[in-house]
Design a protein around this motif. Sequence first.
Motif, mmCIF file in Angstrom:
data_model
loop_
_atom_site.group_PDB
_atom_site.id
_atom_site.type_symbol
_atom_site.label_atom_id
_atom_site.label_comp_id
_atom_site.label_asym_id
_atom_site.label_seq_id
_atom_site.Cartn_x
_atom_site.Cartn_y
_atom_site.Cartn_z
ATOM 1 N N ASN A 326 13.607 -40.597 1.440
ATOM 2 C CA ASN A 326 14.061 -39.624 2.433
ATOM 3 C C ASN A 326 15.540 -39.749 2.776
ATOM 4 O OD1 ASN A 326 11.441 -38.530 2.746
ATOM 5 N ND2 ASN A 326 10.886 -40.223 4.115
ATOM 6 N N HIS A 327 16.149 -40.857 2.383
ATOM 7 C CA HIS A 327 17.545 -41.106 2.756
ATOM 8 C C HIS A 327 18.303 -41.564 1.511
ATOM 9 C CE1 HIS A 327 16.760 -40.768 7.096
ATOM 10 N NE2 HIS A 327 15.621 -41.368 6.815
ATOM 11 N N PRO A 328 18.987 -40.670 0.825
ATOM 12 C CA PRO A 328 19.684 -41.019 -0.422
ATOM 13 C C PRO A 328 20.814 -42.028 -0.238
ATOM 14 C CG PRO A 328 20.223 -38.768 0.269
ATOM 15 C CD PRO A 328 19.099 -39.232 1.146
ATOM 16 N N ALA A 329 21.162 -42.345 0.997
ATOM 17 C CA ALA A 329 22.164 -43.402 1.209
ATOM 18 C C ALA A 329 21.612 -44.779 0.849
ATOM 19 C CB ALA A 329 22.635 -43.408 2.658
ATOM 20 N N ILE A 330 20.291 -44.919 0.780
ATOM 21 C CA ILE A 330 19.702 -46.196 0.357
ATOM 22 C C ILE A 330 19.709 -46.213 -1.165
ATOM 23 C CG2 ILE A 330 17.685 -47.692 0.389
ATOM 24 C CD1 ILE A 330 16.921 -46.521 3.067
ATOM 25 N N GLY A 331 20.670 -46.930 -1.731
ATOM 26 C CA GLY A 331 20.786 -46.978 -3.178
ATOM 27 C C GLY A 331 19.761 -47.889 -3.824
ATOM 28 N N GLY A 337 8.894 -61.325 -0.766
ATOM 29 C CA GLY A 337 8.320 -61.931 0.419
ATOM 30 C C GLY A 337 8.960 -61.399 1.683
ATOM 31 N N ALA A 338 9.384 -62.323 2.542
ATOM 32 C CA ALA A 338 10.051 -61.966 3.792
ATOM 33 C C ALA A 338 11.560 -62.122 3.651
ATOM 34 C CB ALA A 338 9.524 -62.824 4.935
ATOM 35 N N MET A 339 12.062 -61.836 2.454
ATOM 36 C CA MET A 339 13.499 -61.857 2.151
ATOM 37 C C MET A 339 13.812 -60.551 1.437
ATOM 38 S SD MET A 339 15.645 -64.845 0.162
ATOM 39 C CE MET A 339 17.449 -64.807 0.086
ATOM 40 N N LEU A 340 13.955 -59.471 2.222
ATOM 41 C CA LEU A 340 14.075 -58.116 1.683
ATOM 42 C C LEU A 340 15.408 -57.499 2.098
ATOM 43 C CD1 LEU A 340 10.469 -56.881 2.560
ATOM 44 C CD2 LEU A 340 11.254 -57.897 0.409
ATOM 45 N N ALA A 341 15.818 -56.450 1.380
ATOM 46 C CA ALA A 341 17.109 -55.834 1.679
ATOM 47 C C ALA A 341 17.138 -54.396 1.207
ATOM 48 C CB ALA A 341 18.243 -56.619 1.021
ATOM 49 N N ILE A 342 18.029 -53.620 1.835
ATOM 50 C CA ILE A 342 18.391 -52.302 1.343
ATOM 51 C C ILE A 342 19.909 -52.271 1.177
ATOM 52 C CG2 ILE A 342 16.412 -51.077 2.303
ATOM 53 C CD1 ILE A 342 18.160 -50.180 4.642
ATOM 54 N N GLU A 343 20.370 -51.610 0.120
ATOM 55 C CA GLU A 343 21.807 -51.479 -0.130
ATOM 56 C C GLU A 343 22.229 -50.052 0.176
ATOM 57 O OE1 GLU A 343 25.300 -52.364 -3.449
ATOM 58 O OE2 GLU A 343 23.310 -53.280 -3.648
ATOM 59 N N ILE A 344 23.231 -49.920 1.041
ATOM 60 C CA ILE A 344 23.686 -48.611 1.512
ATOM 61 C C ILE A 344 24.902 -48.169 0.692
ATOM 62 C CG2 ILE A 344 24.470 -47.280 3.503
ATOM 63 C CD1 ILE A 344 21.638 -48.387 3.820
ATOM 64 N N VAL A 345 24.821 -46.941 0.142
ATOM 65 C CA VAL A 345 25.906 -46.389 -0.655
ATOM 66 C C VAL A 345 26.281 -45.007 -0.133
ATOM 67 C CG1 VAL A 345 25.280 -47.674 -2.738
ATOM 68 C CG2 VAL A 345 24.288 -45.407 -2.326
ATOM 69 N N LYS A 346 27.441 -44.538 -0.546
ATOM 70 C CA LYS A 346 27.830 -43.176 -0.215
ATOM 71 C C LYS A 346 26.972 -42.210 -1.045
ATOM 72 C CE LYS A 346 32.426 -44.519 1.258
ATOM 73 N NZ LYS A 346 33.896 -44.411 1.087
ATOM 74 N N VAL A 347 26.412 -41.250 -0.377
ATOM 75 C CA VAL A 347 25.401 -40.383 -0.983
ATOM 76 C C VAL A 347 25.920 -39.768 -2.280
ATOM 77 C CG1 VAL A 347 24.009 -38.299 -0.664
ATOM 78 C CG2 VAL A 347 24.313 -39.909 1.229
ATOM 79 N N ASP A 353 28.977 -48.400 1.040
ATOM 80 C CA ASP A 353 29.352 -47.731 2.290
ATOM 81 C C ASP A 353 29.224 -48.721 3.453
ATOM 82 O OD1 ASP A 353 29.903 -46.040 4.364
ATOM 83 O OD2 ASP A 353 28.535 -44.451 3.736
ATOM 84 N N PRO A 354 30.192 -49.638 3.573
ATOM 85 C CA PRO A 354 30.102 -50.630 4.650
ATOM 86 C C PRO A 354 30.228 -50.010 6.033
ATOM 87 C CG PRO A 354 32.214 -50.799 3.508
ATOM 88 C CD PRO A 354 31.369 -49.857 2.710
ATOM 89 N N GLU A 355 30.937 -48.886 6.155
ATOM 90 C CA GLU A 355 31.081 -48.254 7.471
ATOM 91 C C GLU A 355 29.733 -47.735 7.984
ATOM 92 O OE1 GLU A 355 32.941 -47.458 4.788
ATOM 93 O OE2 GLU A 355 34.829 -48.448 5.341
ATOM 94 N N ARG A 356 28.995 -47.063 7.115
ATOM 95 C CA ARG A 356 27.660 -46.582 7.518
ATOM 96 C C ARG A 356 26.735 -47.764 7.804
ATOM 97 N NH1 ARG A 356 23.936 -42.217 5.362
ATOM 98 N NH2 ARG A 356 22.192 -42.295 6.824
ATOM 99 N N THR A 357 26.858 -48.801 7.017
ATOM 100 C CA THR A 357 26.038 -50.003 7.219
ATOM 101 C C THR A 357 26.290 -50.592 8.603
ATOM 102 O OG1 THR A 357 26.186 -50.436 4.844
ATOM 103 C CG2 THR A 357 25.420 -52.236 6.241
ATOM 104 N N ALA A 358 27.571 -50.696 8.983
ATOM 105 C CA ALA A 358 27.910 -51.243 10.296
ATOM 106 C C ALA A 358 27.418 -50.335 11.412
ATOM 107 C CB ALA A 358 29.424 -51.448 10.394
ATOM 108 N N ALA A 359 27.529 -49.029 11.222
ATOM 109 C CA ALA A 359 27.059 -48.085 12.238
ATOM 110 C C ALA A 359 25.545 -48.185 12.414
ATOM 111 C CB ALA A 359 27.469 -46.663 11.862
ATOM 112 N N GLU A 402 14.637 -46.475 10.684
ATOM 113 C CA GLU A 402 14.594 -45.113 10.154
ATOM 114 C C GLU A 402 15.288 -44.131 11.096
ATOM 115 O OE1 GLU A 402 11.950 -42.548 7.235
ATOM 116 O OE2 GLU A 402 10.845 -43.935 8.525
ATOM 117 N N GLN A 403 15.102 -44.315 12.405
ATOM 118 C CA GLN A 403 15.825 -43.488 13.376
ATOM 119 C C GLN A 403 17.339 -43.658 13.194
ATOM 120 O OE1 GLN A 403 14.504 -44.337 17.390
ATOM 121 N NE2 GLN A 403 12.362 -44.395 16.734
ATOM 122 N N GLY A 404 17.748 -44.900 12.932
ATOM 123 C CA GLY A 404 19.175 -45.178 12.742
ATOM 124 C C GLY A 404 19.724 -44.500 11.496
ATOM 125 N N LEU A 405 18.914 -44.438 10.451
ATOM 126 C CA LEU A 405 19.353 -43.734 9.245
ATOM 127 C C LEU A 405 19.565 -42.241 9.539
ATOM 128 C CD1 LEU A 405 17.009 -45.535 6.706
ATOM 129 C CD2 LEU A 405 19.519 -45.512 6.591
#
Length: 409
Positions: A326-331, A337-347, A353-359, A402-405
């Motif tokens: 639902n959010h193409p910014a998640i590249g 396990g409990a060591m998970l991540a999402i990488e944020i990119v410019k759509v 996209d570190p600015e969007r990540t910080a926001a 998800e609300q933040g995205l």
Amino acid sequence: GVGVSWPVFIVKAGGGVLVDVDGNSMIDLGSGIAVTTVGNANPYVVEGVSRQVADFTHTCFMVTPYAGYVEVCEALNRVTPGDHEKRSALFNSGAEAVENAVKIARAYTKRTAVVVVEHGYHGRTNLTMGMTAKNMPYKEGFGPFAPEIYRVPTSYPFRDGPHTGPEVAKWAISRIEKEIGASNVAAIIIEPVQGEGGFIVPAPGYFSAMADFAKANGIAFVADEIQSGFCRTGDWFASEHEGVVPDLITTAKGIAGGMPLAAVTGRAEIMDSVHAGGLGGTYGGNPVACAAALGAIRWMEDEDAPGRARAIEALMMPRLRSMQENHPAIGDVRGRGAMLAIEIVKVGTMEPDPERTAALARFCVAQGVIVLTTGTYGNVFRFLPPLTMPSHLLEEALGIIEQGLDATA
């Protein structure tokens, strides 16, 4: 020089919740950077620490030893990968463990070169800064660094294109052979799942190929499991997922439920190559920290901590993949396990996209969810919930993310 991520002062924590001085409750997806894996103020840890503090707080193991240090070493020798004869030595921090692993490898091999990989993080001491890949904030202005450190390619599936793990390992090995000389290398040190580099899980075959090369060339293969170890990834140690038995393994963070402790565990013949008195430190293996570690390890065994980590993955991963749809910014969505991540990119691009990540991080904290960003490019959200986190809090936290995205689109 000491910064803080969020200006909230904590007075109580437990059950995956942090409470600040104003009475606000926040869902903790950071675990103090993978430290409170067994939960904050875990009863097993509290009981052991309380008893030990009443008995004695310090003697220095190198002066007058005590049983707790030996018992922690016995536990490490039992739970780390491999059934070979092992030895363990205890220290204070992850960086100190890595530094001592280098010392041990050099003493054993009689060689000097140390090989590390791109995006790696190993600490903030002078030697480990040199081993760490990311400049800011870890290295900027702090050089010169220790010599005889060499960096080679690592597997980063999201950014490697179609290249397989064995292909990337072949490039790295070629660099070692041509630029350094395998016969000069004391140690190859790799995180099986990279932490500060961005929770990068290497493509299958990379980690094992590097371990095989080390074995074939008399090089000590060191798994830096400081962030990935102690049940965080759904195995006791992330190396197990790759079928690799390291020669040396460094541990810290989740080892002692929040008390400062670190260790190097390894093959007996390698560990025993160091002269008596060559390893140690005033506080290394402090008795209170050892009591905490024994409590944390006992809880992990009693409560099937690897199973708890896998259950967290089973809950979180489908939600994160749904967000990605639902959010193409998640590249990329990755981890174990409990060591998970999402990488944020410019759509529409691969550009970080570190600015969007910080926001997004600011939004989450404002809504009561403590999150951590990471990655070489500052564009990765890492999720490190304590294994005691109840499902309903995880669900609530994911909803806020998800609300933040939506809010930062």
